[in-house]
Design a protein around this motif. Structure first.
Motif, PDB file in Angstrom:
ATOM      1  N   GLY A 122       0.811  -1.208   0.000  1.00 19.11           N
ATOM      2  CA  GLY A 122       0.000   0.000   0.000  1.00 19.11           C
ATOM      3  C   GLY A 122       0.847   1.262   0.000  1.00 19.11           C
ATOM      4  N   HIS A 123       0.155   2.404  -0.145  1.00 14.72           N
ATOM      5  CA  HIS A 123       0.852   3.678  -0.291  1.00 14.72           C
ATOM      6  C   HIS A 123       1.619   4.069   0.967  1.00 14.72           C
ATOM      7  CE1 HIS A 123      -2.515   4.137  -3.308  1.00 14.72           C
ATOM      8  NE2 HIS A 123      -1.447   4.327  -4.040  1.00 14.72           N
ATOM      9  N   ASP A 124       0.972   3.931   2.136  1.00 14.29           N
ATOM     10  CA  ASP A 124       1.604   4.391   3.377  1.00 14.29           C
ATOM     11  C   ASP A 124       2.963   3.738   3.597  1.00 14.29           C
ATOM     12  OD1 ASP A 124      -0.564   5.936   3.832  1.00 14.29           O
ATOM     13  OD2 ASP A 124      -1.400   4.731   5.448  1.00 14.29           O
ATOM     14  N   THR A 125       2.989   2.417   3.510  1.00  8.47           N
ATOM     15  CA  THR A 125       4.218   1.690   3.782  1.00  8.47           C
ATOM     16  C   THR A 125       5.270   1.945   2.715  1.00  8.47           C
ATOM     17  OG1 THR A 125       3.041  -0.036   4.988  1.00  8.47           O
ATOM     18  CG2 THR A 125       5.205  -0.608   4.123  1.00  8.47           C
ATOM     19  N   MET A 126       4.863   1.994   1.467  1.00 11.80           N
ATOM     20  CA  MET A 126       5.835   2.241   0.400  1.00 11.80           C
ATOM     21  C   MET A 126       6.484   3.611   0.542  1.00 11.80           C
ATOM     22  SD  MET A 126       6.661  -0.073  -1.773  1.00 11.80           S
ATOM     23  CE  MET A 126       7.217   0.837  -3.220  1.00 11.80           C
ATOM     24  N   ILE A 127       5.707   4.606   0.928  1.00  7.42           N
ATOM     25  CA  ILE A 127       6.255   5.949   1.071  1.00  7.42           C
ATOM     26  C   ILE A 127       7.181   6.031   2.277  1.00  7.42           C
ATOM     27  CG2 ILE A 127       5.669   8.351   1.583  1.00  7.42           C
ATOM     28  CD1 ILE A 127       3.114   7.902  -0.111  1.00  7.42           C
ATOM     29  N   LEU A 198       2.370  14.524   0.210  1.00 12.20           N
ATOM     30  CA  LEU A 198       1.647  13.259   0.102  1.00 12.20           C
ATOM     31  C   LEU A 198       1.035  12.856   1.442  1.00 12.20           C
ATOM     32  CD1 LEU A 198       3.920  11.116  -2.223  1.00 12.20           C
ATOM     33  CD2 LEU A 198       1.503  11.588  -2.575  1.00 12.20           C
ATOM     34  N   PHE A 199       1.788  13.077   2.514  1.00  8.22           N
ATOM     35  CA  PHE A 199       1.260  12.789   3.851  1.00  8.22           C
ATOM     36  C   PHE A 199      -0.014  13.590   4.106  1.00  8.22           C
ATOM     37  CE2 PHE A 199       1.088  14.331   8.271  1.00  8.22           C
ATOM     38  CZ  PHE A 199       0.914  13.140   8.947  1.00  8.22           C
ATOM     39  N   THR A 278       9.534  23.632  12.919  1.00  9.54           N
ATOM     40  CA  THR A 278      10.265  22.653  12.116  1.00  9.54           C
ATOM     41  C   THR A 278       9.781  21.240  12.410  1.00  9.54           C
ATOM     42  OG1 THR A 278      12.037  22.452  13.754  1.00  9.54           O
ATOM     43  CG2 THR A 278      12.327  24.098  12.010  1.00  9.54           C
ATOM     44  N   LEU A 279       9.758  20.426  11.359  1.00  9.26           N
ATOM     45  CA  LEU A 279       9.456  19.003  11.474  1.00  9.26           C
ATOM     46  C   LEU A 279      10.567  18.223  10.795  1.00  9.26           C
ATOM     47  CD1 LEU A 279       5.626  18.738  10.663  1.00  9.26           C
ATOM     48  CD2 LEU A 279       6.724  18.597  12.885  1.00  9.26           C
ATOM     49  N   GLU A 280      10.873  17.060  11.330  1.00  4.96           N
ATOM     50  CA  GLU A 280      11.905  16.215  10.740  1.00  4.96           C
ATOM     51  C   GLU A 280      11.386  15.565   9.468  1.00  4.96           C
ATOM     52  OE1 GLU A 280      13.255  13.419  13.577  1.00  4.96           O
ATOM     53  OE2 GLU A 280      13.901  14.928  15.032  1.00  4.96           O
ATOM     54  N   GLY A 281      12.341  15.094   8.630  1.00 10.31           N
ATOM     55  CA  GLY A 281      11.979  14.358   7.427  1.00 10.31           C
ATOM     56  C   GLY A 281      11.330  13.036   7.774  1.00 10.31           C
ATOM     57  N   GLN A 282      10.642  12.442   6.806  1.00  8.45           N
ATOM     58  CA  GLN A 282       9.867  11.235   7.100  1.00  8.45           C
ATOM     59  C   GLN A 282      10.774  10.028   7.234  1.00  8.45           C
ATOM     60  OE1 GLN A 282       7.068   9.625   4.173  1.00  8.45           O
ATOM     61  NE2 GLN A 282       5.543   9.608   5.784  1.00  8.45           N
ATOM     62  N   THR A 283      10.865   9.524   8.454  1.00  8.51           N
ATOM     63  CA  THR A 283      11.570   8.286   8.770  1.00  8.51           C
ATOM     64  C   THR A 283      10.713   7.525   9.755  1.00  8.51           C
ATOM     65  OG1 THR A 283      12.739   9.260  10.649  1.00  8.51           O
ATOM     66  CG2 THR A 283      13.803   9.463   8.489  1.00  8.51           C
TER      67      THR A 283
END
Length: 315
Positions: A122-127, A198-199, A278-283
């Motif tokens: 799915g999209h969530d996990t792939m991203i 996208l989030f 500020t927010l961190e990058g998606q990890t």
């Protein structure tokens, strides 16, 4: 439908093994084309991946794994192979194979791998577990000299195009504020911004995405005309920080109601009040931070940014 060669490449299972699993153990029963060639469905691929995991990770023989799959199916007729969520190890393996395919400019293989990942996870996990770490990986290897500029550019473009392809899939909730997503003038790295957009789209927010190197002229009028409530800026170049913060102040003066989200290593070390935005990058670690930010936005209309500091390594 997928050919045996495609399945072999995607799952890293030799074609001879796939045939043996089918003929001797009836692991899957792929359809046949008019020419008699095997045609594997996404369900076949999911079953084969599950069986492979049982043999490699859990030490079962293929006959034992097939028997276990049948037992679980008998308890839940018609169900897919038991996944219990997307296993992190599987996602890491997919990411490594996708990286290798892209690094060698094997576009067809990369597309097939990405298609498989979207169909299974799915999209969530792939991203979050494949694309975002892939961008960090290629950025790190480019900085260390292990990846060329062309490889970095090709991989980034591949991920960007796949993200744009799914961007319009998510429905928009008109009750939520509209967002504007930009990289300030001079900033050309937009993949981190795209992932955050996208989030937001997955959450139902409408996002006006302008992307890289957005000129500042006319932004005030655009924000007013489009009733923008949240402005998202991504910056990787520290030398552009002063100009970016000046733009933020200009927009705040014109539209005091605006909320801001600042991401990217270019915003590292910013003073108050910008630090709180500020927010961190998606990890894996920062995904919860994004969720907290969004939950506060939905509950109070203005996120409680306390403690939400940091900077995205690759914007």
């Amino acid at each position: 439908m997928y050919t045996i060669r495609q399945v072999s490449d995607m799952l890293d299972i030799p074609a001879v093994t796939l045939r043996a699993w089918e003929v001797r153990h009836h692991a899957v029963e792929p359809a046949r084309t008019s020419g008699g060639y095997r045609a594997y469905s996404e369900q076949d691929i999911a079953d084969l991946q599950w069986l492979k995991r049982q043999t490699e990770r859990d030490g079962l023989t293929i006959s034992q794994a097939v028997a276990e799959l049948r037992r679980q199916r008998s308890r839940q007729p018609g169900s897919a192979a038991p996944q219990h969520g997307a296993h992190l190890a599987d996602c890491e393996q997919l990411r490594e194979r996708l990286y290798d395919a892209l690094a060698a400019f094997r576009s067809d293989e990369a597309k097939t791998l990405a298609d498989l990942g979207f169909s299974m996870y799915g999209h969530d996990t792939m991203i979050s577990r494949v694309f975002a770490p892939l961008l960090v990986q290629v950025g790190d290897r480019w900085e260390s000299g292990e990846a060329s500029v062309l490889q970095e550019h090709y991989m980034t473009q591949f991920v960007t195009q796949r993200c744009f392809a799914i961007y319009q899939v998510f429905p928009v909730d008109p009750q939520q504020p509209r967002a504007l997503a930009i990289c300030p003038s001079g900033e050309r790295h937009q993949t981190g911004l795209l992932l955050f957009a996208l989030f937001l789209r997955q959450k139902g927010m409408e996002v006006l995405y302008l992307g890289a190197d957005t000129p500042s002229d006319g932004l005030e009028a655009l924000i007013a005309e489009q009733r923008i409530g949240v402005v998202c800026l991504s910056l990787t170049l520290a030398e552009l920080q002063q100009g970016a913060l000046a733009l933020v102040e200009r927009l705040r003066e014109a539209q005091p109601h605006l909320q801001f989200v600042l991401g990217g290593r270019g915003f590292a070390g910013v003073p108050a009040p910008y630090e709180a935005w500020t927010l961190e990058g998606q990890t894996e670690a920062s995904a919860a931070q994004w969720e907290r930010w969004y939950a506060a936005l939905r509950e109070h209309g203005r996120p409680d940014q306390a403690g939400m500091h940091g900077g995205e390594r690759h914007g």
